[in-house]
Motif scaffolding. Structure first.
Motif, PDB file in Angstrom:
ATOM      1  N   LYS A   3      -9.932   1.138  -3.569  1.00 26.44           N
ATOM      2  CA  LYS A   3      -8.581   1.811  -3.954  1.00 26.44           C
ATOM      3  C   LYS A   3      -8.337   1.529  -5.198  1.00 26.44           C
ATOM      4  O   LYS A   3      -8.370   0.138  -5.677  1.00 26.44           O
TER       5      LYS A   3
ATOM      6  N   GLU B 270     -14.901   3.745  -1.248  1.00 22.63           N
ATOM      7  CA  GLU B 270     -13.530   3.316  -0.418  1.00 22.63           C
ATOM      8  C   GLU B 270     -12.739   2.423  -1.284  1.00 22.63           C
ATOM      9  O   GLU B 270     -11.491   1.878  -0.965  1.00 22.63           O
TER      10      GLU B 270
ATOM     11  N   LYS C 152       0.706  -1.120   0.057  1.00 19.89           N
ATOM     12  CA  LYS C 152      -0.030   0.083  -0.069  1.00 19.89           C
ATOM     13  C   LYS C 152       0.779   1.318   0.042  1.00 19.89           C
ATOM     14  O   LYS C 152       1.933   1.373   0.819  1.00 19.89           O
TER      15      LYS C 152
ATOM     16  N   HIS D 265      -9.542  -5.881   0.166  1.00 21.76           N
ATOM     17  CA  HIS D 265      -9.281  -4.689   0.841  1.00 21.76           C
ATOM     18  C   HIS D 265     -10.496  -3.872   1.097  1.00 21.76           C
ATOM     19  O   HIS D 265     -10.104  -2.572   1.049  1.00 21.76           O
TER      20      HIS D 265
ATOM     21  N   SER E 299       1.269   5.823  -0.114  1.00 24.61           N
ATOM     22  CA  SER E 299       1.223   6.768   0.950  1.00 24.61           C
ATOM     23  C   SER E 299      -0.353   7.363   0.270  1.00 24.61           C
ATOM     24  O   SER E 299      -0.848   7.901   0.989  1.00 24.61           O
ATOM     25  N   LYS E 300      -0.817   6.943  -0.886  1.00 27.23           N
ATOM     26  CA  LYS E 300      -2.034   7.577  -1.214  1.00 27.23           C
ATOM     27  C   LYS E 300      -3.325   6.602  -0.878  1.00 27.23           C
ATOM     28  O   LYS E 300      -4.502   6.578  -1.221  1.00 27.23           O
ATOM     29  N   GLY E 301      -2.699   5.355  -0.420  1.00 30.33           N
ATOM     30  CA  GLY E 301      -3.485   4.218   0.051  1.00 30.33           C
ATOM     31  C   GLY E 301      -4.036   3.505  -1.190  1.00 30.33           C
ATOM     32  O   GLY E 301      -4.816   2.569  -1.054  1.00 30.33           O
ATOM     33  N   GLU E 302      -3.280   3.675  -2.469  1.00 33.16           N
ATOM     34  CA  GLU E 302      -3.266   2.717  -3.390  1.00 33.16           C
ATOM     35  C   GLU E 302      -2.705   1.324  -2.977  1.00 33.16           C
ATOM     36  O   GLU E 302      -1.761   1.574  -2.274  1.00 33.16           O
TER      37      GLU E 302
END
Length: 294
Positions: free
Chosen positions: A111, A109, A66, A100, A68-71
């Motif tokens: 990603k 939500e 994962k 996820h 830092s953008k949550g991707e």
């Protein structure tokens, strides 16, 4: 005489060393160069294919992270041929999306996912060593790109599907035959040859020169790594032998069914036109000695 540095193959590093937080910078460098933007890994996510068993020697190695953008970023390495590879990476992306997002969460939500495949086999026709693909929606008559409306933080915003849909990168390692100039080319050169130039400035490779040195491993790790390389070589030899046997069997069946006669007739005509043996061989599949007898 000073011992020359020898670097660990990336597939082994991904399997063992790059799962340690202290070594994230190597993987971050690779992803930064490939995606064209700085990537910071926050954590590694569990994946059922992160196996280290003997049965996994010839198969895929993947790491799921994962940023830092949550991707979510999936890095997958495949050493041997798999006929339904595109279907499998599609399944892997779909599985990652559902894994996820918790039950009951809203769809926004979900990603974005990047699927990166490092391939050491011939997946098909194509002249490049790097392919990039993604879903996009283009007007059939107008040619414009569709924007969708979505809600974020109580405000309506417009997004392109590309901001939501997964992106796929296929790196055909064996097709790289250039002199490495760009950071990306230096990375592909390392993936193919295991060599890292001493003056490299490519993100992640300078860190790899310090952390992925073969002789820094313990004797047990070195032995396991050498066994891994040996296993890959044996598996590739087995596959090459199977291909050769298949071609030979195909020629025999062709003779039985009369296909060989057709090839011989074509070869005879081409030869009468003055074409050279190599060209005739490519056109008919006959062996040089078979052509010369005509």
């Amino acid at each position: 005489m000073e011992q020359q540095d020898r670097y660990i193959r990336f597939d082994w590093a991904v399997k063992r060393l790059l799962r340690q937080k202290a070594n994230f910078d190597v993987l971050e460098g690779f992803l930064t160069v490939l995606l064209g933007e700085e990537v910071k890994i926050i954590e590694l996510l569990e994946s059922e294919s992160n196996q280290q068993s003997v049965d996994d020697k010839f198969n895929r190695v993947d790491i799921k992270a994962k940023n830092s953008k949550g991707e979510i970023i999936i890095v997958e390495i495949q050493n041997t041929r798999e006929l339904y590879y595109l279907e499998r990476i599609l399944y892997g992306v779909a599985k990652a999306i559902t894994e996820h997002i918790s039950l009951g969460e809203r769809y926004y939500e979900v990603k974005k996912i990047y699927s990166i495949s490092i391939l050491y086999f011939d997946i098909g026709k194509g002249n490049d060593y790097l392919y990039h693909g993604q879903n996009s929606f283009t007007g059939v008559h107008t040619g414009d790109r569709l924007e969708v409306t979505t809600k974020e933080k109580d405000a309506l915003v417009h997004k392109l599907p590309a901001e939501i849909f997964p992106e796929y990168f296929l790196i055909r390692v064996n097709e790289f035959n250039k002199v490495a100039v760009t950071p990306l080319e230096e990375w592909i050169e390392y993936l193919k040859t295991g060599c890292i130039r001493s003056d490299t400035q490519a993100p992640g490779l300078a860190e790899a020169r310090k952390k992925l040195i073969y002789y820094n491993m313990s004797p047990a790790e070195r032995h396991a790594y050498d066994e891994h390389l040996s296993a890959i070589m044996i598996q590739n030899d087995v596959l090459d032998g199977a291909k050769l046997e298949g071609r030979m069997e195909g020629r025999l069946e062709g003779r039985m069914e009369g296909k060989m006669e057709g090839c011989i007739e074509i070869a005879r005509n081409l030869k009468s036109m003055g074409l050279d043996t190599e060209t005739i061989q490519k056109a008919t599949g006959l062996l040089p000695e078979e052509i010369q007898k005509l």
